[in-house]
Design a protein around this motif. Structure first.
Motif, PDB file in Angstrom:
ATOM      1  N   ARG A 114       0.841  -1.192   0.000  1.00 31.46           N
ATOM      2  CA  ARG A 114       0.000   0.000   0.000  1.00 31.46           C
ATOM      3  C   ARG A 114       0.878   1.246   0.000  1.00 31.46           C
ATOM      4  NH1 ARG A 114      -5.465  -0.621  -0.706  1.00 31.46           N
ATOM      5  NH2 ARG A 114      -5.679   1.359   0.433  1.00 31.46           N
ATOM      6  N   ASP A 115       0.490   2.249  -0.776  1.00 28.54           N
ATOM      7  CA  ASP A 115       1.183   3.531  -0.756  1.00 28.54           C
ATOM      8  C   ASP A 115       0.869   4.256   0.548  1.00 28.54           C
ATOM      9  OD1 ASP A 115       2.100   2.959  -3.260  1.00 28.54           O
ATOM     10  OD2 ASP A 115       0.804   4.387  -4.316  1.00 28.54           O
ATOM     11  N   ALA A 116       1.897   4.822   1.158  1.00 31.87           N
ATOM     12  CA  ALA A 116       1.703   5.446   2.475  1.00 31.87           C
ATOM     13  C   ALA A 116       2.582   6.674   2.630  1.00 31.87           C
ATOM     14  CB  ALA A 116       2.012   4.434   3.577  1.00 31.87           C
ATOM     15  N   TYR A 117       2.091   7.620   3.426  1.00 32.12           N
ATOM     16  CA  TYR A 117       2.884   8.754   3.895  1.00 32.12           C
ATOM     17  C   TYR A 117       3.517   8.375   5.227  1.00 32.12           C
ATOM     18  CZ  TYR A 117       0.278  11.690   0.566  1.00 32.12           C
ATOM     19  OH  TYR A 117      -0.289  12.244  -0.560  1.00 32.12           O
ATOM     20  N   LYS A 118       4.672   8.977   5.540  1.00 29.59           N
ATOM     21  CA  LYS A 118       5.334   8.718   6.809  1.00 29.59           C
ATOM     22  C   LYS A 118       5.253   9.965   7.695  1.00 29.59           C
ATOM     23  CE  LYS A 118       9.333   7.454   5.121  1.00 29.59           C
ATOM     24  NZ  LYS A 118      10.724   6.924   5.082  1.00 29.59           N
ATOM     25  N   LEU A 119       4.638   9.813   8.866  1.00 29.41           N
ATOM     26  CA  LEU A 119       4.537  10.887   9.852  1.00 29.41           C
ATOM     27  C   LEU A 119       5.626  10.658  10.902  1.00 29.41           C
ATOM     28  CD1 LEU A 119       2.688  13.332  10.671  1.00 29.41           C
ATOM     29  CD2 LEU A 119       1.587  11.741  12.267  1.00 29.41           C
ATOM     30  N   LEU A 120       6.446  11.677  11.151  1.00 32.63           N
ATOM     31  CA  LEU A 120       7.560  11.556  12.083  1.00 32.63           C
ATOM     32  C   LEU A 120       7.318  12.435  13.303  1.00 32.63           C
ATOM     33  CD1 LEU A 120      10.391  10.318  12.512  1.00 32.63           C
ATOM     34  CD2 LEU A 120      11.337  12.387  11.461  1.00 32.63           C
ATOM     35  N   VAL A 174      13.045   8.501  24.251  1.00 35.33           N
ATOM     36  CA  VAL A 174      12.386   8.324  22.958  1.00 35.33           C
ATOM     37  C   VAL A 174      13.167   9.081  21.895  1.00 35.33           C
ATOM     38  CG1 VAL A 174      10.288   8.723  21.615  1.00 35.33           C
ATOM     39  CG2 VAL A 174      10.131   8.058  24.030  1.00 35.33           C
ATOM     40  N   GLY A 175      13.618   8.368  20.881  1.00 35.45           N
ATOM     41  CA  GLY A 175      14.295   9.018  19.778  1.00 35.45           C
ATOM     42  C   GLY A 175      13.305   9.565  18.778  1.00 35.45           C
ATOM     43  N   ALA A 176      12.449   8.692  18.269  1.00 35.22           N
ATOM     44  CA  ALA A 176      11.453   9.104  17.284  1.00 35.22           C
ATOM     45  C   ALA A 176      10.349   8.061  17.208  1.00 35.22           C
ATOM     46  CB  ALA A 176      12.095   9.291  15.914  1.00 35.22           C
ATOM     47  N   ILE A 177       9.175   8.529  16.806  1.00 41.09           N
ATOM     48  CA  ILE A 177       8.043   7.655  16.505  1.00 41.09           C
ATOM     49  C   ILE A 177       7.676   7.889  15.049  1.00 41.09           C
ATOM     50  CG2 ILE A 177       5.602   7.187  16.949  1.00 41.09           C
ATOM     51  CD1 ILE A 177       6.101   8.066  19.845  1.00 41.09           C
ATOM     52  N   SER A 178       7.640   6.829  14.275  1.00 48.82           N
ATOM     53  CA  SER A 178       7.293   6.929  12.865  1.00 48.82           C
ATOM     54  C   SER A 178       6.001   6.166  12.605  1.00 48.82           C
ATOM     55  CB  SER A 178       8.419   6.350  11.992  1.00 48.82           C
ATOM     56  OG  SER A 178       8.067   6.399  10.623  1.00 48.82           O
TER      57      SER A 178
END
Length: 405
Positions: A216-222, A232-236
């Protein structure tokens, strides 16, 4: 949902929001309860991305967050792979029992009890099959070598079945609004919304390109903390470009290395599953345990059933949850256990020395105590029984505990 300022350095404030205190508590609840939440969900499911970055129309962080909020997918099926690496000490399986507080089959419990079985998701890598047809029909199957554990909701009935032991758990779903609010996240969308509760002006939220997840095509929210001191470094979050449904959720620690949680759809379909997928009849000869029987068993052993994330917050420090120190991603929760701290080395047999071996002794304005660490959460238990816990470094935790005195 609060507006976001810009796509390059996006933030959301809580000023004037009567739920601000609840959101600050959520920052504590999400990391501390991540094991239990993961175990209770059909979705804390970051997926393994396929190759290629699809060419999708530009979108801002605010638009992407709104797309998640408006997603109304109710029918889906698929396969999920989830890996959890909290860095817990190897206690020979004891840690799962401690986390769940659940009954064990050898002492009158049931191997089909969901609160016991699904805590296996707290560590290691697992494969799940899931199906959903609205809020009243859901199924999760945990595949284990030649065995399988299934948790099925069909209407108000909830069934758990462990094929290895041929044991069955049966309970019902409370339909009150209060119980619905207290339930843990049950879909990838739920979990993404839990993460977004932590967003305030100490947070950067951006769109980090595109990906393919389970075809599935998806956008990545960071989502990234601006403050130093957080573990916490990052949540993707990978968000389906068509439906707005979160397909991927990955939490990486500030210390680097493998993700603390990396799970996701390897296959997904939005077609309605057949009604028969949610039918269940106990197999011939299976031992069936009713939820009320397990509740009585817990009471006899002086135990309490595991709580949802909201229930956990409410159970520590009174009805409004634990007290908090600091702000943003450096928020530390504190509560009094109502008793003394850990047993000293040599006290209670070898228990004191064993616990000391798992933690680091510290001292400060709060007195003295022991810090227990995972890759995401640090907890300080003082000698007088006060607990400080948060997704912050050991140094930040000790500093916060001193400031709280």
């Amino acid at each position: 949902m609060a507006p976001y300022a810009s796509d390059d350095n996006t933030t959301a404030g809580e000023a004037g929001d009567p739920r601000a205190g609840r959101r600050r508590a959520a920052r504590y609840v999400v990391p501390v309860a991540v094991m239990g939440v993961a175990a209770a969900t059909i979705g804390l499911v970051p997926a393994l991305a396929d190759s290629g970055d699809p060419d999708l129309p530009k979108i801002t962080a605010q638009q992407l967050v709104e797309k998640i909020a408006k997603s109304d997918v109710e029918q889906l099926s698929g396969t999920v792979k989830i890996s959890t690496d909290l860095g817990l000490p190897n206690l020979g399986g004891l840690e799962s029992g401690l986390l769940s507080g659940a009954a064990r089959p050898d002492d009158g419990g049931s191997s089909a009890d969901p609160s016991a079985k699904l805590t296996e998701l707290a560590s290691g890598t697992h494969t799940l099959r899931i199906a959903a047809d609205g809020p009243d029909r859901q199924k999760l199957s945990l595949l284990e070598n030649a065995a399988e554990y299934s948790l099925i909701r069909n209407g108000t009935d909830v069934w758990g079945y462990d094929s290895e032991s041929n044991e069955v758990y049966h309970g019902t779903v409370a339909e009150s609004a209060r119980d619905e609010e207290r339930r843990p996240p049950a879909t990838p969308k739920d979990f993404a919304e839990e993460a977004l509760k932590a967003v305030d002006d100490t947070t950067s939220v951006t769109v980090d390109g595109t990906a393919q997840v389970a075809g599935r095509d998806a956008y990545k929210l960071l989502i990234e903390p601006k403050q130093s001191g957080s573990t916490v470094g990052a949540i993707s979050v990978a968000v389906d470009a068509e439906t707005g449904l979160p397909l991927k959720f990955t939490l990486t620690p500030a210390s680097g290395g493998a993700a603390v949680v990396d799970a996701g759809f390897t296959r997904v379909s939005f077609a309605r599953p057949p009604a028969s997928a949610f039918d269940f009849t106990p197999p011939r000869g299976a031992k069936v345990t009713e939820d009320g029987d397990l509740a009585g068993h817990h009471a006899e052993r002086g135990e309490r059933a595991p709580k949802s994330a909201d229930g956990l917050a409410g159970g520590l420090g009174g009805p409004d949850g634990p007290k908090t120190i600091g702000e943003g991603w450096n928020t530390v929760a504190t509560f009094d256990t109502g008793g003394e701290g850990l047993p000293a080395a040599g006290a209670g047999g070898d228990l004191g020395g064993f616990l000391d071996s798992l933690g680091d002794p510290v001292s400060g304005k709060f007195g003295s105590g022991t810090v227990f660490s995972t890759r995401l959460v640090n907890a300080l238990i003082t000698d007088d029984g006060t607990v400080y816990v948060g997704a912050v470094t050991k140094d930040a935790l000790v500093k916060a505990a001193g400031a709280g005195k």
